[in-house]
Design a protein around this motif. Sequence first.
Motif, PDB file in Angstrom:
ATOM      1  N   GLY A 166       0.771  -1.226   0.000  1.00  0.00           N
ATOM      2  CA  GLY A 166       0.000   0.000   0.000  1.00  0.00           C
ATOM      3  C   GLY A 166       0.805   1.281   0.000  1.00  0.00           C
ATOM      4  N   ALA A 167       2.133   1.191   0.004  1.00  0.00           N
ATOM      5  CA  ALA A 167       2.963   2.386   0.171  1.00  0.00           C
ATOM      6  C   ALA A 167       3.248   3.114  -1.132  1.00  0.00           C
ATOM      7  N   THR A 168       3.277   2.429  -2.257  1.00  0.00           N
ATOM      8  CA  THR A 168       3.650   2.910  -3.590  1.00  0.00           C
ATOM      9  C   THR A 168       5.133   3.267  -3.646  1.00  0.00           C
ATOM     10  N   GLY A 169       5.660   3.315  -4.863  1.00  0.00           N
ATOM     11  CA  GLY A 169       7.070   3.632  -5.039  1.00  0.00           C
ATOM     12  C   GLY A 169       7.440   5.041  -4.638  1.00  0.00           C
ATOM     13  N   THR A 170       6.449   5.918  -4.465  1.00  0.00           N
ATOM     14  CA  THR A 170       6.755   7.294  -4.058  1.00  0.00           C
ATOM     15  C   THR A 170       7.316   7.373  -2.640  1.00  0.00           C
ATOM     16  N   VAL A 171       7.122   6.326  -1.839  1.00  0.00           N
ATOM     17  CA  VAL A 171       7.459   6.371  -0.408  1.00  0.00           C
ATOM     18  C   VAL A 171       8.945   6.583  -0.150  1.00  0.00           C
ATOM     19  N   TRP A 172       9.804   6.345  -1.161  1.00  0.00           N
ATOM     20  CA  TRP A 172      11.245   6.449  -0.969  1.00  0.00           C
ATOM     21  C   TRP A 172      11.769   7.862  -1.205  1.00  0.00           C
ATOM     22  N   TYR A 173      10.889   8.847  -1.246  1.00  0.00           N
ATOM     23  CA  TYR A 173      11.289  10.214  -1.587  1.00  0.00           C
ATOM     24  C   TYR A 173      12.401  10.742  -0.672  1.00  0.00           C
ATOM     25  N   ALA A 174      12.346  10.422   0.629  1.00  0.00           N
ATOM     26  CA  ALA A 174      13.332  10.955   1.566  1.00  0.00           C
ATOM     27  C   ALA A 174      14.672  10.239   1.464  1.00  0.00           C
ATOM     28  N   ASN A 175      14.670   9.039   0.909  1.00  0.00           N
ATOM     29  CA  ASN A 175      15.902   8.269   0.763  1.00  0.00           C
ATOM     30  C   ASN A 175      16.597   8.540  -0.564  1.00  0.00           C
ATOM     31  N   ALA A 176      15.834   9.047  -1.533  1.00  0.00           N
ATOM     32  CA  ALA A 176      16.367   9.203  -2.883  1.00  0.00           C
ATOM     33  C   ALA A 176      17.600  10.106  -2.957  1.00  0.00           C
ATOM     34  N   PRO A 177      17.652  11.260  -2.267  1.00  0.00           N
ATOM     35  CA  PRO A 177      18.833  12.114  -2.417  1.00  0.00           C
ATOM     36  C   PRO A 177      20.138  11.421  -2.033  1.00  0.00           C
ATOM     37  N   ALA A 178      20.170  10.762  -0.873  1.00  0.00           N
ATOM     38  CA  ALA A 178      21.413  10.124  -0.425  1.00  0.00           C
ATOM     39  C   ALA A 178      21.721   8.864  -1.227  1.00  0.00           C
ATOM     40  N   LEU A 179      20.729   7.996  -1.390  1.00  0.00           N
ATOM     41  CA  LEU A 179      20.969   6.753  -2.123  1.00  0.00           C
ATOM     42  C   LEU A 179      21.267   7.031  -3.588  1.00  0.00           C
ATOM     43  N   GLY A 180      20.570   8.037  -4.146  1.00  0.00           N
ATOM     44  CA  GLY A 180      20.751   8.353  -5.551  1.00  0.00           C
ATOM     45  C   GLY A 180      22.024   9.117  -5.849  1.00  0.00           C
ATOM     46  N   ALA A 181      22.762   9.535  -4.826  1.00  0.00           N
ATOM     47  CA  ALA A 181      24.056  10.174  -5.060  1.00  0.00           C
ATOM     48  C   ALA A 181      25.086   9.155  -5.528  1.00  0.00           C
ATOM     49  N   ARG A 182      24.869   7.887  -5.193  1.00  0.00           N
ATOM     50  CA  ARG A 182      25.831   6.840  -5.553  1.00  0.00           C
ATOM     51  C   ARG A 182      25.247   5.774  -6.470  1.00  0.00           C
ATOM     52  N   HIS A 183      23.929   5.630  -6.445  1.00  0.00           N
ATOM     53  CA  HIS A 183      23.291   4.535  -7.178  1.00  0.00           C
ATOM     54  C   HIS A 183      22.223   5.062  -8.122  1.00  0.00           C
ATOM     55  N   ARG A 184      21.955   4.299  -9.152  1.00  0.00           N
ATOM     56  CA  ARG A 184      20.805   4.578  -9.997  1.00  0.00           C
ATOM     57  C   ARG A 184      19.618   3.874  -9.371  1.00  0.00           C
ATOM     58  N   LEU A 185      18.670   4.662  -8.884  1.00  0.00           N
ATOM     59  CA  LEU A 185      17.520   4.119  -8.170  1.00  0.00           C
ATOM     60  C   LEU A 185      16.369   3.850  -9.132  1.00  0.00           C
ATOM     61  N   TYR A 186      15.680   2.752  -8.864  1.00  0.00           N
ATOM     62  CA  TYR A 186      14.457   2.419  -9.588  1.00  0.00           C
ATOM     63  C   TYR A 186      13.412   2.022  -8.546  1.00  0.00           C
ATOM     64  N   ALA A 187      12.524   2.957  -8.216  1.00  0.00           N
ATOM     65  CA  ALA A 187      11.475   2.712  -7.221  1.00  0.00           C
ATOM     66  C   ALA A 187      10.216   2.293  -7.962  1.00  0.00           C
ATOM     67  N   VAL A 188       9.814   1.063  -7.754  1.00  0.00           N
ATOM     68  CA  VAL A 188       8.758   0.442  -8.555  1.00  0.00           C
ATOM     69  C   VAL A 188       7.418   0.498  -7.822  1.00  0.00           C
ATOM     70  N   ASP A 189       6.353   0.804  -8.538  1.00  0.00           N
ATOM     71  CA  ASP A 189       4.994   0.568  -8.032  1.00  0.00           C
ATOM     72  C   ASP A 189       4.683  -0.906  -8.284  1.00  0.00           C
ATOM     73  N   ILE A 190       4.613  -1.696  -7.231  1.00  0.00           N
ATOM     74  CA  ILE A 190       4.415  -3.138  -7.398  1.00  0.00           C
ATOM     75  C   ILE A 190       3.063  -3.401  -8.044  1.00  0.00           C
ATOM     76  N   LEU A 191       3.086  -4.172  -9.110  1.00  0.00           N
ATOM     77  CA  LEU A 191       1.857  -4.474  -9.847  1.00  0.00           C
ATOM     78  C   LEU A 191       0.877  -5.236  -8.955  1.00  0.00           C
ATOM     79  N   GLY A 192      -0.381  -4.808  -8.980  1.00  0.00           N
ATOM     80  CA  GLY A 192      -1.409  -5.428  -8.153  1.00  0.00           C
ATOM     81  C   GLY A 192      -1.624  -4.732  -6.831  1.00  0.00           C
ATOM     82  N   ASP A 193      -0.747  -3.771  -6.501  1.00  0.00           N
ATOM     83  CA  ASP A 193      -0.889  -3.013  -5.264  1.00  0.00           C
ATOM     84  C   ASP A 193      -1.227  -1.569  -5.627  1.00  0.00           C
TER      85      ASP A 193
END
Length: 281
Positions: free
Chosen positions: A52-79
């Motif tokens: 129920g969280a959707t891929g948008t939930v990682w918004y606060a983690n994206a700046p730090a994690l995305g400084a080193r990694h290419r992030l792909y936050a997925v909306d899980i199909l069926g949720d």
Amino acid sequence: MSERFSAAYDALLARWPAGTAELTVPTPYGPTRVHAYGPPDGEPLVLLHGGGATGTVWYANAPALGARHRLYAVDILGDAGRSLRAGRPLRDAADLADWLGTVLDGLGLPTAALCGHSYGAWLAVTFARRSPQRVTRLALLDPTQVFGGFRPGYLLRALPTLLRPTAARVRRYLAWETEGSTPDRGWSELYVLGAIDRPGGRPVTGRRADPGGLTVPALVLFAGRSRAHDAQALTVRARRRLPHAEVDMLPGLTHHAIPTAAPAELDRRLLVFLAREHPGG
């Protein structure tokens, strides 16, 4: 999808860093929404949200994690979210794992690190058991249906929100589980609206995903105050089932507070794990 859910979704998405790309990945099971951020040549990290969280939930983690990694936050199909079932039926855990494989294919990722919270952690383990050659790292955040089941008291509170959800009922449940922690209010509203609207339908579930036998480098972090399960007991069990894994606690956090509460500490632990050299990793 209701206008209120769509507006709440867009509001959370607007809090992602500038440069975030909105991707729609075609799969045999339906188009899948992915939020991508970080250097295109960075090591890929696929983020799988809790139920129920959707891929948008990682918004606060994206700046730090995305400084080193290419992030792909997925909306899980069926949720809840903007991934849409269409085409091949999505019926069971095997289908869901196959779907995730087609998402990786569509993103051009022969391999990737997976980070999943709750239901997303169950999916990550389910996929890793079927396609271990495609998973470079495995991070599990307060995983459910992996090392043990739910507490009966948690199920008694959660089931009414699944069977006969109302906004008031879902808010009471979320407030009860997150008492003493501070999940984001914008995300909490999106979670409530998704529960009563169910824009993605009912999520696909299955049997417990046993990680025993997996050799991929793994990090398991339990929420110290999780009401979903007995985190202390599952910590012991996780160390037995995955003796090579790093297993620890996120003190002070409840199950649904992850990942919006105390994101800096979570980011730090994830980045250290992802950067560490692992034998054979």
